[in-house]
Design an enzyme around this catalytic site. Structure first.
Site, PDB file in Angstrom:
ATOM      1  N   HIS A  89       0.839  -1.209   0.000  1.00 45.40           N
ATOM      2  CA  HIS A  89       0.000   0.000   0.000  1.00 45.40           C
ATOM      3  C   HIS A  89       0.872   1.257   0.000  1.00 45.40           C
ATOM      4  CE1 HIS A  89      -3.472  -2.531   0.640  1.00 45.40           C
ATOM      5  NE2 HIS A  89      -4.262  -1.472   0.623  1.00 45.40           N
ATOM      6  N   LYS A 114     -10.241  -9.000   5.665  1.00 43.21           N
ATOM      7  CA  LYS A 114     -10.784  -9.665   6.844  1.00 43.21           C
ATOM      8  C   LYS A 114     -11.195  -8.652   7.904  1.00 43.21           C
ATOM      9  CE  LYS A 114      -8.187 -11.650  10.083  1.00 43.21           C
ATOM     10  NZ  LYS A 114      -6.962 -12.396  10.403  1.00 43.21           N
TER      11      LYS A 114
END
Lengths: 271, 172
Positions: free
Chosen positions: B38, B100
């Site tokens: 990221h 998640k």
């Protein structure tokens, strides 16, 4: 007779690919008690456990921090030899994709493969216990020092309960519930944390020898499952599979509580 | 069991129709990215992920000659990527994220009207690996196996719509 290294390699493979029977049975029990979406999720989990065992692949891609608890007889073995055998087996398991390379150098950020955490104890016979401790649930572990005014937690079991509930409440689905919850009361910050993690090695269906602690474990489990976090945090009644509590002697001034969580994939095995 | 079938690229209409709590099966292409990826994607230009789905995952990958094979590949905790995600969605027009346990309110806002968050079931490494049909490519391999960007072909990936494009979430 296979070498110790080969035996440790097999231990690593079994632990990564095959969930302990008591944990699987507990998940089956949870699935049968649950309804709707939570039941769907738990059935997916059970199917995954079966695939991993049948195909000898890691149940979860996060094969965790590799933690060994080694009891050895100093007349027969020495730590240097045991450490060498363990490191060599861990290296092979990493090369063979049984373990994900999970050790990162905190200074350079380079991936180092897997550097196991090894705890040695002396005893009569050689015994090697292994815990593959997932990172998601590890990030949800907490330490408290009572009294804690934010939680209105005093130095008693009611205060301890508030800490345990706080840990699970804050974890929500991040650590892959249903959880196994390890709690330690007393000790000092370092020993308490370690003791709470050791609780994750206990069989889920064992009974605490101390009646007061056994009753406390049962009541904590009930309270946690009232939080309605549910399997994977999707909502439901199956937030934890078991709670295990241990105590350590404490300094008169200190009342330390540590709460360790394991994901549903509580991977542990012994040699 | 997961009745609604979806294929990439996801159309805007399809995205807007998805409701938090829907069980879906997704097929197509996804790119794995964790914290380190990221950071890289925001600091650099990486046009390959424009309009592509991001999967919060650090897989176990086996190399056979020049080919890669996914051994185990479930989701990782998405909240670690909270701070990067709104900028990532806007920079690369990301239509969906798979991960998640959900993401924060800033991500919820960033999803509004254009993207969804799919919750994968944590720990299903073996099952999700079976749904990965192909390793198409790998980028930034020097980040290490879990942190590299893996371009994966997937088939019938079982997911739940965790946060929809209307601001609804199944998470607390």
């Amino acid at each position: 007779m296979s070498s110790l290294k080969n035996q440790i390699f097999n231990l690593l493979e079994n632990t990564a690919c095959s969930l302990p029977t008591d944990v699987e049975n507990s998940l089956k029990k949870s699935a049968s008690k649950s309804k709707g979406n939570e039941r769907k999720v738990l059935n997916e989990i059970l199917e995954n456990v079966q695939i991993a065992r049948d195909e000898k692949v890691p149940i979860c891609q996060d094969t965790g921090t590799v933690i060994f608890f080694v009891t050895y007889n100093p007349k027969k073995h020495n730590e240097e030899f045991l450490r060498k055998e363990i490191n060599s087996a861990v290296r092979e398991a990493t090369e063979k994709s049984i373990l994900r390379p999970n050790s990162v150098d905190s200074l350079t950020d380079k991936n180092l493969g897997n550097i196991p955490e090894i705890h040695f104890m002396q005893g009569k016979k050689l015994k090697i216990d292994l815990l593959l401790k997932g990172g998601g649930s590890e990030n949800c572990a907490r330490i408290y020092k009572l009294p804690n005014s934010d939680l209105k937690a005093e130095r008693n079991f009611d205060g301890v309960k508030k800490c345990v509930i706080d840990t699970v409440e804050k974890a929500q689905g991040k650590g892959c519930p249903p959880y196994v919850v390890g709690v330690a009361i007393g000790g000092s910050v370092s020993s308490t944390a370690f003791e709470s993690k050791k609780q994750l090695m206990r069989k889920l269906n064992d009974k605490n020898k101390n009646k007061k602690l056994n009753d406390f474990e049962n009541s904590l489990l009930k309270e946690i499952n009232k939080l309605k976090i549910g399997a994977m945090g999707f909502g439901g009644s199956e937030t934890a599979l078991a709670v295990k509590v241990s105590t350590l002697p404490r300094h008169p001034a200190s009342y330390v509580i540590a709460v360790s969580l394991s994901c549903w994939c509580d991977r542990r095995c012994s040699l | 069991m997961f009745t609604l079938k979806l294929n990439t690229p996801l159309g805007k209409k399809e995205i807007l129709k998805l409701k938090a709590g829907d069980f879906v099966e997704l097929s197509g292409t996804v790119f794995t990215a964790r914290d380190k990826a990221h950071e890289f994607l925001l600091k650099n230009k990486f046009p390959k992920i424009k309009n592509k789905i991001i999967y919060h995952c650090g897989p176990i990958v086996k190399q056979k000659g020049k080919k890669f094979e996914i051994v185990s590949a479930g989701p990782t905790t998405s909240s670690r990527m909270n701070s990067y995600t709104p900028a990532l969605i806007s920079k690369y027009s990301i239509p969906a994220i798979i991960g998640k346990a959900g993401m924060d309110d800033n991500v919820k806002k960033a999803l509004k009207g254009k993207a969804v968050y799919f919750a994968a079931i944590g720990g299903l490494g073996a099952k999700y690996a079976k749904c990965i049909t192909q390793v198409k490519s790998v980028y930034k391999k020097e980040f290490g196996m879990p942190e590299a960007i893996w371009e994966l072909g997937i088939k019938d990936f079982p997911l739940v719509v965790g946060m929809d494009a209307k601001g609804k979430s199944i998470f607390k």
